[in-house]
Every structure is written in C-alpha cells, then in structure tokens.
Scaffold this active site. Structure first.
Site, PDB file in Angstrom:
ATOM      1  N   LYS A 211       0.488  -1.519   0.477  1.00 39.13           N
ATOM      2  CA  LYS A 211       0.238   0.159  -0.352  1.00 39.13           C
ATOM      3  C   LYS A 211       1.090   1.124  -0.041  1.00 39.13           C
ATOM      4  CE  LYS A 211      -0.264  -0.223   5.083  1.00 39.13           C
ATOM      5  NZ  LYS A 211      -1.221  -0.977   6.057  1.00 39.13           N
TER       6      LYS A 211
ATOM      7  N   ARG B  56     -10.561   0.118  14.449  1.00 34.74           N
ATOM      8  CA  ARG B  56     -10.523   0.947  14.145  1.00 34.74           C
ATOM      9  C   ARG B  56     -11.000  -0.105  12.707  1.00 34.74           C
ATOM     10  NH1 ARG B  56      -4.610   1.958  10.061  1.00 34.74           N
ATOM     11  NH2 ARG B  56      -5.122  -0.666  10.151  1.00 34.74           N
TER      12      ARG B  56
ATOM     13  N   TYR C  49      16.197  31.082   6.584  1.00 36.47           N
ATOM     14  CA  TYR C  49      15.064  31.839   7.356  1.00 36.47           C
ATOM     15  C   TYR C  49      15.320  32.003   8.460  1.00 36.47           C
ATOM     16  CZ  TYR C  49      12.750  30.783   2.998  1.00 36.47           C
ATOM     17  OH  TYR C  49      12.436  30.691   1.795  1.00 36.47           O
TER      18      TYR C  49
ATOM     19  N   MET D 190      11.729  24.706   1.944  1.00 37.29           N
ATOM     20  CA  MET D 190      11.230  23.442   0.629  1.00 37.29           C
ATOM     21  C   MET D 190      11.935  22.781  -0.146  1.00 37.29           C
ATOM     22  SD  MET D 190       7.806  24.864  -1.918  1.00 37.29           S
ATOM     23  CE  MET D 190       6.662  25.324  -0.980  1.00 37.29           C
TER      24      MET D 190
END
Ligand SMILES: *Cc1c(COP(=O)(O)O)cnc(C)c1O
Length: 357
Positions: free
Chosen positions: A33, A126, A251, A299
C-alpha cells in the site's frame, strides 16, 4: 534529478526470504500500500513475488490497478472501505475486498460476484465487525467469503505492556474462529511485528509491510532482526560557501556560525519529503562523515556543514550509507518526532526519482 531515492531490490528480496523463514514458511502477503511505503509499488511487488511472496495487499483499487498495468498478476487483497463503483472495479480486476462491518458485508453481497475477506475487530477499534456480529456478516457474505482476518494494535511491543493487549486480541480472535467453521477460508492476523514476534499469530498467512522494506516495526535496529534497509535518499552538493563567525543560515537565522565554517547547499527540502521538523537536528553524510544540518530546512533546499575541500557535485547521503557511516529511517523518524514508516512513505515521487539497483 536533484535528489533521488535508491531502491535496493536485492535487499527487498532478502527481507522477503528472511520474513518467510522467520514465520516457518507460512505463506506471505506483501503489503505494498501507499506505493510500497514510498518505494514504488510495481517494482517492489514484482521483486517480492520473485522472492516468494504469495499475494499482495493494497488500500485502494487504484493501487491494485497500477500493479496489474505493470503486469503483476499475483492475488490482491484490498484492505479498506470501498463505495459500490469501486467494488465493481475490484470485481472486474479480480481483487479480493474487505468486509469490515455488517453494512459493508451487505453492500458486497448486493454488488455480487466478489470475493471478500471478513475483518474482525479484536480490540484495535478501527476497522472490523464486532465478534458478536461475525455470524451475521458470514451469513450476509455467503460464498463470497474466502478469508477472515484481524489486525493488532500493540504487536510491536512484545516485551512491554503491549504483550497483554496482543495476547487478549489473539484470544478474542481464537474465540471467533472456534465459534463456527472457517474451513476453506484463509485466516490471517500478523503485520510485521506479528510476523517477527508472535508465532501464535501466523495462521494461514502473514501480512508484513514495513519489515519488507528493511525497517524495524518498533523503531529499533533492523539489522538486529536480519533486515536490510531498501531505500537510500541521495543528493549532491550544489554550492559551497564560507561563513564568517556570526553569520546566519536560512530562514530566521536559527543557526549562526560560531567560527569560520564551510557550508554546502543541498537541493533537498520538505517538498522532497525531507521533513522540516528535522531542522537543526539531523545530519547528512558528506565525504564519508556525519555533518550537521545548519538552520531550517526550506521547501527546496537544506544547508549542511562541510569540509573546506568539499566540491560542488560531491554526493550527499540523507538516508543510507556512505563509507563507514549510516543514517537510518529510524533515526530520522525519532529526530522528526515521527516513525520510520512516515520517513519513507513521505518521500515525494513528484520530486524524487526512484532508481532501482
Ligand atoms: C498496513 C497494514 C499491514 C502492514 O503493517 P506493518 O506494520 O507495516 O507490517 C498489515 N495489515 C493491515 C490491515 C494493514 O493495514
């Protein structure tokens, strides 16, 4: 590419064989998965089947479809809830689906022509029908039912308080299995932790995910379990500069050089999946040594300390081995306040090419 993930298929095959041996040759369902936990499901599925996996598990029909498009024809189980149109697609593709409640059993029966495994809630709370609803779900599914399974909440803690929880889940599952005949149906329960540490939970097949990828289900050392990490995350030095004492980096200047420092800019950031929570914490391997991250991950880039003679183009290992050193997904998970699972699953395939070796 800026940053790439090396996926070692021989390590994957080694892990499949190791887990099969560990489970006394119980049939193995390889959980692929989420794009095989970020490793690339088609190639991983093919290698797993080559190494002896008997079947595959996914979470969406689309994940299974991708395997079929890639020519993987092993049996596929879909773990989760599907709406009617997805159930019909699953039927057309020959996938086995999961009945996780009496409503979902009813829906599967009304779509018709499906194979389904019944999932029983033994304590995880669940997915799964309650033990007292199993009779009704079995009746609703009729001939569609080809398997019955459960899932453990605490199997990764076999020597701590989780031991009693898993023992209780196994007892509940045993009661369900004893209450009626499940002859001819596949019974299964063990995730990676169950496969490694709960021989009583092997049943008809084991269902490991994370351990296939050479990751430790409890965040420990995978080598201690004979597992080999499959993914490495690599990049390169894109520029080098010298910082004078007092100069800040990235930053917010959360880091300032205490002395003259060589700094390498590396094109990997949180868009690649190099999590921002690692800012000021993680280390990368450059020139065969561990080098600290300087300041915040952005990023698209991160800055690491380097040597005065580090060259543009030098290899940077963010996850994996270089020379005598090694950074593991367990280490990055711990430093980022998460788990190894999320480290590899979070590597963004739109930014990070996978290279199979
Ligand atoms: C994800 C999943 C697994 C595999 O779990 P690991 O901890 O990665 O081994 C097994 N069974 C089910 C139902 C799952 O959702």
């Amino acid at each position: 590419m800026r940053t790439w993930a090396e996926v070692d298929l021989s390590a994957l095959r080694h892990n499949v064989r190791t887990l099969r041996r560990r489970a006394a040759d119980t049939p193995l369902m390889a959980v692929v998965k989420a794009d095989a936990y970020g490793h690339g499901a088609p190639r991983i599925a093919r290698a797993a089947v080559e190494a002896g996996a008997d079947s595959l598990a996914v979470v969406t029909v689309e994940e299974g479809e991708e395997l079929r498009r890639a020519g993987v024809d092993a049996p596929v189980l879909v773990f989760t809830d599907l709406p009617p149109e997805e159930l019909r697609r699953a039927r057309a593709l020959g996938f086995t689906v999961t009945a996780h409640s009496t409503q979902s059993a009813r829906l599967i029966a009304s779509v018709g022509g499906l194979k389904a495994h019944l999932k029983v809630n033994t304590g995880m709370n669940r997915w799964g029908v309650e033990p007292e609803e199993v009779g009704e779900a079995v009746r609703l599914l009729g001939d569609s039912m080809t398997g019955v399974y459960t899932h453990f909440a605490c199997a990764d803690d076999p020597d701590g308080p989780g031991r009693r929880e898993t023992e209780a889940q196994i007892r509940t599952f045993e009661r369900v299995l004893a209450a009626r005949s499940f002859a001819g149906t596949l019974v299964h329960a063990a995730n990676s932790a169950g496969t490694l540490w709960w021989p009583a939970a092997r049943y008809g097949c084991v269902r490991p995910g994370v351990a296939l990828y050479g990751l430790h289900p409890a965040g420990g050392d995978p080598e201690g379990e004979g597992l080999r990490p499959v993914m490495a995350l690599k990049s390169y030095v894109a520029s080098v500069r010298r910082l004078a004492p007092g100069e800040g980096v990235s930053y917010g200047f959360t880091y300032r050089a205490a002395r003259e420092t060589a700094a390498a800019t590396v094109p990997v950031g949180y868009a690649e999946g190099y999590r921002r929570a690692l800012s000021g914490r993680s280390e990368a391997l450059i020139g065969g040594r561990r080098r600290p991250l300087l300041g915040r991950i952005t990023m698209d880039a991160s800055v690491f300390e380097c040597d005065a003679d580090t060259q543009v183009g030098d290899e940077v290992v963010l996850l994996g081995e270089q020379g005598p050193e090694r950074v593991t997904a367990e280490e990055l998970g711990r430093l980022a306040g998460t788990i190894n699972y999320e480290v590899t699953t979070g590597v963004n395939p739109r930014r990070v090419e996978r290279r199979y070796v």
